[in-house]
Design an enzyme around this catalytic site. Structure first.
Site, mmCIF file in Angstrom:
data_model
loop_
_atom_site.group_PDB
_atom_site.id
_atom_site.type_symbol
_atom_site.label_atom_id
_atom_site.label_comp_id
_atom_site.label_asym_id
_atom_site.label_seq_id
_atom_site.Cartn_x
_atom_site.Cartn_y
_atom_site.Cartn_z
ATOM 1 N N ARG A 71 0.753 -1.115 0.181
ATOM 2 C CA ARG A 71 0.011 -0.004 -0.293
ATOM 3 C C ARG A 71 0.786 1.248 0.057
ATOM 4 N NH1 ARG A 71 -2.679 -3.630 -0.833
ATOM 5 N NH2 ARG A 71 -4.507 -4.192 -0.246
ATOM 6 N N ASP A 76 -6.785 -11.777 1.507
ATOM 7 C CA ASP A 76 -6.875 -12.219 2.874
ATOM 8 C C ASP A 76 -7.301 -13.609 3.113
ATOM 9 O OD1 ASP A 76 -5.625 -9.620 3.197
ATOM 10 O OD2 ASP A 76 -7.898 -9.051 3.454
#
Length: 306
Positions: A167, A258
């Site tokens: 990110r 995830d």
């Protein structure tokens, strides 16, 4: 009973339900991984390593952890900080964009709580999992302490697992992120990178080039997620390619990677082969992206996988 520690951040999540209304929940990449792992493999001890505050949101967050049967002994309480916050916007294809408020979140101070005694307790685990987001959240002045903790865990025989999860807004520069990720590659026994993230941080977008990049590292398992196409699995047993079954209607991709990680790590800890673990992980991710939000309602998830 197998024991895994997942290190990172859980945040307050806001999602638009209409032009004027937002739904509040909790999510974060390692937290999402922990939830799906525990739901799939309830006999595994799944423990979060993070920090929250002492506010109302933190209380509800910890209760949520407990409702999902996650270990909270290593959820530390900051006296001065509160959890981070993010809002999700989805486009018509289910792709998401985020707005974050996390610069002073409690999770950024988690290394302030991890001393030699805590490290020894974490050394009793089978796997220690963290991500690129976990690294980005750790304050720069605490990174040496984090890597020292990793060194001690490895020396104690704990397997280190890492998902790239890049990110850009968490890092001062791209070079700073690259340097930390290279340390993670060097330390990790289980690597779970995605080609999209790899392209964003290292400008390598070809699956075979990504695999060649990792030739220099001494991993035990390399599982490269190649988007909607397939997953390449490499280990001492050889290489396998597992195709991804396309999803006809994607609702929300927020927790695709995830949930994949939760399925994969849980299956491996339960003794499944790498190939079978990836097949399960693909099924879980495919199911999750057909639902809104990072965490699928427990009853809906259980009806599919239990």
């Amino acid at each position: 009973m197998k024991n895994i520690f997942l290190f990172g951040e859980c945040m307050i999540e806001l999602m638009n339900t209409s032009s004027m209304t937002m739904k509040q929940s909790f999510a974060g990449d390692v937290f999402n991984t922990a939830v799906y792992l525990k739901r799939l493999f309830p006999n595994t001890n799944v423990n979060l390593v993070t920090a929250v505050g002492q506010d109302h949101f933190s209380e509800n967050m910890v209760k949520y952890f407990q409702d999902e049967h996650l270990g909270t002994d290593y959820v530390f309480r900051s006296e001065t900080k509160i959890p981070g916050l993010y809002a999700i916007q989805l486009d018509q294809f289910g792709e998401r964009s985020f707005t974050y408020w996390r610069e002073n979140s409690a999770a950024r101070s988690v290394m302030d709580f991890i001393n030699e005694d805590i490290t020894k307790q974490l050394s009793k685990g089978d796997i220690f999992f963290f991500s690129g987001i976990s690294l980005g959240v750790v304050r720069p002045e605490n990174r040496d302490a984090f890597w020292q903790c990793i060194t001690e865990l490895k020396a104690a025989g704990v397997k280190i697992a890492f998902d790239l999860n890049y990110r850009p807004k968490l890092w001062a520069t791209k070079a700073e992120a690259q340097a930390q990720f290279l340390l993670a590659f060097e330390a990790s026994d289980i690597l779970l990178p995605g080609v999209d993230d790899f392209a964003a941080i290292f400008d390598i977008n070809d699956i075979h080039a990504v695999i060649r990049f990792f030739d220099q590292y001494h991993y035990q398992e390399l599982v490269v997620k190649n988007g909607e196409k397939n997953v390449y699995c490499l280990s001492s047993a050889g290489q396998d390619i597992v195709d991804v079954t396309p999803v006809k209607q994607v609702v929300d991709t927020t927790s695709a990677g995830d949930s994949f990680n939760g399925g994969y790590l849980g299956a491996r800890m339960a003794g499944h082969s790498i190939t079978k673990s990836v097949e399960l992980a693909n099924q879980v991710a495919g199911f999750v992206i057909q639902h809104s939000g990072a965490i699928v309602e427990s009853s809906a998830f259980s009806s599919r996988f239990n």
